[in-house]
Design an enzyme around this catalytic site. Sequence first.
Site, PDB file in Angstrom:
ATOM      1  N   HIS A 133      14.251  -1.147  -5.141  1.00 43.29           N
ATOM      2  CA  HIS A 133      15.244  -1.984  -4.447  1.00 43.29           C
ATOM      3  C   HIS A 133      16.363  -1.148  -3.808  1.00 43.29           C
ATOM      4  O   HIS A 133      17.492  -1.621  -3.683  1.00 43.29           O
ATOM      5  CB  HIS A 133      15.840  -3.026  -5.398  1.00 43.29           C
ATOM      6  CG  HIS A 133      14.897  -4.146  -5.734  1.00 43.29           C
ATOM      7  ND1 HIS A 133      15.156  -5.461  -5.427  1.00 43.29           N
ATOM      8  CD2 HIS A 133      13.680  -4.146  -6.330  1.00 43.29           C
ATOM      9  CE1 HIS A 133      14.154  -6.223  -5.849  1.00 43.29           C
ATOM     10  NE2 HIS A 133      13.243  -5.441  -6.396  1.00 43.29           N
ATOM     11  N   THR A 134      16.048   0.079  -3.438  1.00 44.37           N
ATOM     12  CA  THR A 134      17.066   0.892  -2.764  1.00 44.37           C
ATOM     13  C   THR A 134      17.031   0.679  -1.248  1.00 44.37           C
ATOM     14  O   THR A 134      18.033   0.905  -0.577  1.00 44.37           O
ATOM     15  CB  THR A 134      16.843   2.392  -3.033  1.00 44.37           C
ATOM     16  OG1 THR A 134      15.490   2.711  -2.718  1.00 44.37           O
ATOM     17  CG2 THR A 134      17.124   2.746  -4.483  1.00 44.37           C
TER      18      THR A 134
ATOM     19  N   GLY B  12      -3.634  -7.134  -2.146  1.00 44.37           N
ATOM     20  CA  GLY B  12      -2.690  -7.844  -3.003  1.00 44.37           C
ATOM     21  C   GLY B  12      -2.444  -7.153  -4.325  1.00 44.37           C
ATOM     22  O   GLY B  12      -2.016  -7.775  -5.292  1.00 44.37           O
TER      23      GLY B  12
ATOM     24  N   GLY C 128      -0.385  -4.524  -4.614  1.00 50.62           N
ATOM     25  CA  GLY C 128       0.865  -3.766  -4.515  1.00 50.62           C
ATOM     26  C   GLY C 128       0.682  -2.397  -3.890  1.00 50.62           C
ATOM     27  O   GLY C 128       1.552  -1.535  -3.968  1.00 50.62           O
ATOM     28  N   LEU C 129      -0.481  -2.165  -3.260  1.00 47.98           N
ATOM     29  CA  LEU C 129      -0.738  -0.869  -2.620  1.00 47.98           C
ATOM     30  C   LEU C 129      -0.589  -0.965  -1.106  1.00 47.98           C
ATOM     31  O   LEU C 129      -0.891  -0.030  -0.385  1.00 47.98           O
ATOM     32  CB  LEU C 129      -2.141  -0.372  -2.985  1.00 47.98           C
ATOM     33  CG  LEU C 129      -2.348  -0.149  -4.489  1.00 47.98           C
ATOM     34  CD1 LEU C 129      -3.816   0.088  -4.802  1.00 47.98           C
ATOM     35  CD2 LEU C 129      -1.512   1.036  -4.970  1.00 47.98           C
ATOM     36  N   SER C 130      -0.113  -2.113  -0.652  1.00 46.87           N
ATOM     37  CA  SER C 130       0.176  -2.353   0.754  1.00 46.87           C
ATOM     38  C   SER C 130      -1.035  -2.185   1.671  1.00 46.87           C
ATOM     39  O   SER C 130      -1.008  -1.419   2.632  1.00 46.87           O
ATOM     40  CB  SER C 130       1.333  -1.463   1.234  1.00 46.87           C
ATOM     41  OG  SER C 130       1.974  -2.122   2.285  1.00 46.87           O
ATOM     42  N   SER C 131      -2.076  -2.937   1.357  1.00 43.72           N
ATOM     43  CA  SER C 131      -3.212  -2.986   2.280  1.00 43.72           C
ATOM     44  C   SER C 131      -2.762  -3.581   3.605  1.00 43.72           C
ATOM     45  O   SER C 131      -3.335  -3.279   4.658  1.00 43.72           O
ATOM     46  CB  SER C 131      -4.351  -3.824   1.682  1.00 43.72           C
ATOM     47  OG  SER C 131      -3.999  -5.188   1.609  1.00 43.72           O
TER      48      SER C 131
ATOM     49  N   ASP D 231       6.470   0.687   3.170  1.00 44.36           N
ATOM     50  CA  ASP D 231       5.035   0.443   3.313  1.00 44.36           C
ATOM     51  C   ASP D 231       4.450   1.174   4.517  1.00 44.36           C
ATOM     52  O   ASP D 231       3.517   1.971   4.396  1.00 44.36           O
ATOM     53  CB  ASP D 231       4.758  -1.065   3.447  1.00 44.36           C
ATOM     54  CG  ASP D 231       5.248  -1.846   2.246  1.00 44.36           C
ATOM     55  OD1 ASP D 231       5.804  -1.223   1.320  1.00 44.36           O
ATOM     56  OD2 ASP D 231       5.077  -3.072   2.242  1.00 44.36           O
TER      57      ASP D 231
HETATM   58  P1  ADP Z   1      -0.857  -5.943  -0.202  1.00 46.93           P
HETATM   59  O1  ADP Z   1      -0.214  -5.431   1.052  1.00 46.93           O
HETATM   60  O2  ADP Z   1      -0.051  -5.647  -1.415  1.00 46.93           O
HETATM   61  O3  ADP Z   1      -2.273  -5.491  -0.373  1.00 46.93           O
HETATM   62  P2  ADP Z   1      -0.408  -8.418   1.124  1.00 46.93           P
HETATM   63  O4  ADP Z   1      -0.504  -9.832   0.702  1.00 46.93           O
HETATM   64  O5  ADP Z   1       0.877  -7.932   1.695  1.00 46.93           O
HETATM   65  O6  ADP Z   1      -0.887  -7.529  -0.095  1.00 46.93           O
HETATM   66  O7  ADP Z   1      -1.507  -8.143   2.249  1.00 46.93           O
HETATM   67  C1  ADP Z   1      -2.844  -8.486   2.008  1.00 46.93           C
HETATM   68  C2  ADP Z   1      -3.414  -9.147   3.265  1.00 46.93           C
HETATM   69  O8  ADP Z   1      -3.617  -8.154   4.289  1.00 46.93           O
HETATM   70  C3  ADP Z   1      -4.771  -9.744   3.032  1.00 46.93           C
HETATM   71  O9  ADP Z   1      -4.689 -11.048   2.503  1.00 46.93           O
HETATM   72  C4  ADP Z   1      -5.348  -9.737   4.440  1.00 46.93           C
HETATM   73  O10 ADP Z   1      -4.855 -10.826   5.187  1.00 46.93           O
HETATM   74  C5  ADP Z   1      -4.782  -8.455   5.015  1.00 46.93           C
HETATM   75  N1  ADP Z   1      -5.739  -7.361   4.828  1.00 46.93           N
HETATM   76  C6  ADP Z   1      -5.593  -6.253   4.089  1.00 46.93           C
HETATM   77  N2  ADP Z   1      -6.696  -5.470   4.146  1.00 46.93           N
HETATM   78  C7  ADP Z   1      -7.557  -6.095   4.949  1.00 46.93           C
HETATM   79  C8  ADP Z   1      -8.882  -5.832   5.420  1.00 46.93           C
HETATM   80  N3  ADP Z   1      -9.550  -4.719   5.068  1.00 46.93           N
HETATM   81  N4  ADP Z   1      -9.463  -6.738   6.245  1.00 46.93           N
HETATM   82  C9  ADP Z   1      -8.812  -7.852   6.599  1.00 46.93           C
HETATM   83  N5  ADP Z   1      -7.583  -8.171   6.198  1.00 46.93           N
HETATM   84  C10 ADP Z   1      -6.951  -7.319   5.386  1.00 46.93           C
HETATM   85 MG    MG Z   2       1.667  -6.070   1.780  1.00 42.53          MG
END
Ligand code: ADP
Ligand code: MG
Length: 394
Positions: A30-31, A119, A121-124, A169
Amino acid sequence: MIVEKFRALYGRAPEIVARAPGRIEFIGNHTDYNGGTVLGASIDRAVEVALARRSDGEWRFASEGRGPAVVLKARGPFKQAGAAAWVNYPLGVLASLPKFGLRVPAGFDYLADSNLPVGAGLSSSAAIELASAFAFLRATGEDAPLETLVKAARDAENHFVGVPCGVLDQGVSAFGRENHLVFIDCRGPRFETVPLPPEANFWIFNTHTRHALIDGFYAARHRECAQAAREFGVALLADVAAAKKGEAQGWKWEVKDGLLEILPADRELPPWLKRAKHVVEEIARVDEAVAALRAGDLARVGRLLNASHRSSRFLLENSTAELDFLAEALAAAPHVYGARLTGGGFGGAVMALTDSAFDDARARTVAATYEKQFGKAPDILHARTGDGASILKG
Ligand code: ADP
Ligand code: MG
């Protein structure tokens, strides 16, 4: 691999392949919205995006395992719902690029593929945004500074998808480097890499817990920190250290050796003062961690991680019984330098920094004691650092 999948789907090879990694919040809880500093790690798991241009003005989006391609006319990105909602991430990037003076490809076939859990917490989300931004930019033949792509990707998430994420992120996914951490001064933002000794390993324990009132809790922390800044007479809590000492609502405060000392010491601090103490000291811990990393002293880094967790727990008050249990069990385990909650808190995941001798068996032992207590095993993910976003082909 993605080239073959692309060919199977679209009947031709992609012209471009881009990739962007996931990230871990290493220290600096939270910085960011307080104008402070944070350290993140780009990991060895990533989203890849393959692309080939089309001349008929269609945007075709597909992602491995997410059903048939979503076909849109390349005429202004409109928000998608339902099963196609994931397309909002690349669409958001297309909506943001023009805001930064960049063009958008007229038409394309697009395929995403990933070994990054969603989802967790690794910021996909930042990874798919940045991989998309790299691919789109290559398709138009334009060039832009990495800082601009970080801004465009974050803008996509904040304003198109509608998630108020910080700069960590996208910044770490873009600027990451193998065997390094990314240091971010969030106010610039300014990015820098700091070497991480190669024996460093990350183990993430995801509890899959999420407090029902989480959005309200985040909003409350933002409010309390803003209130604290006003009481201290500074723009942002990151400025308290430079102000050195003063008085706020009858409390005398002074910053000494990275600690915010507050008098009288025998009275319970009000929430805004606890949050201020956390933020001021957490920023000092980030700076100290950078110094310890430069000295190759992972033991000292580990102690800072443990101190960060305690501060989140007792001062920021964004931890939970589950996260405390894991952080404590891990910190006490052999081959672990330190452990802390990672991310926004109120549920989510704990990160441990370990040496190379920590292994699956040891991780499962911790997970089993957790399961005994809480009835459900956490997901375990082992990661090492990996390079930031790049173009792999084209
Ligand atoms: P986190 O960033 O922590 O993984 P988020 O809820 O912020 O979780 O983001 C996840 C969302 O990003 C997924 O629900 C999807 O909509 C999108 N996403 C991530 N990776 C992919 C992927 N490989 N293909 C399609 N959508 C993706
Ligand atoms: Mg995210």
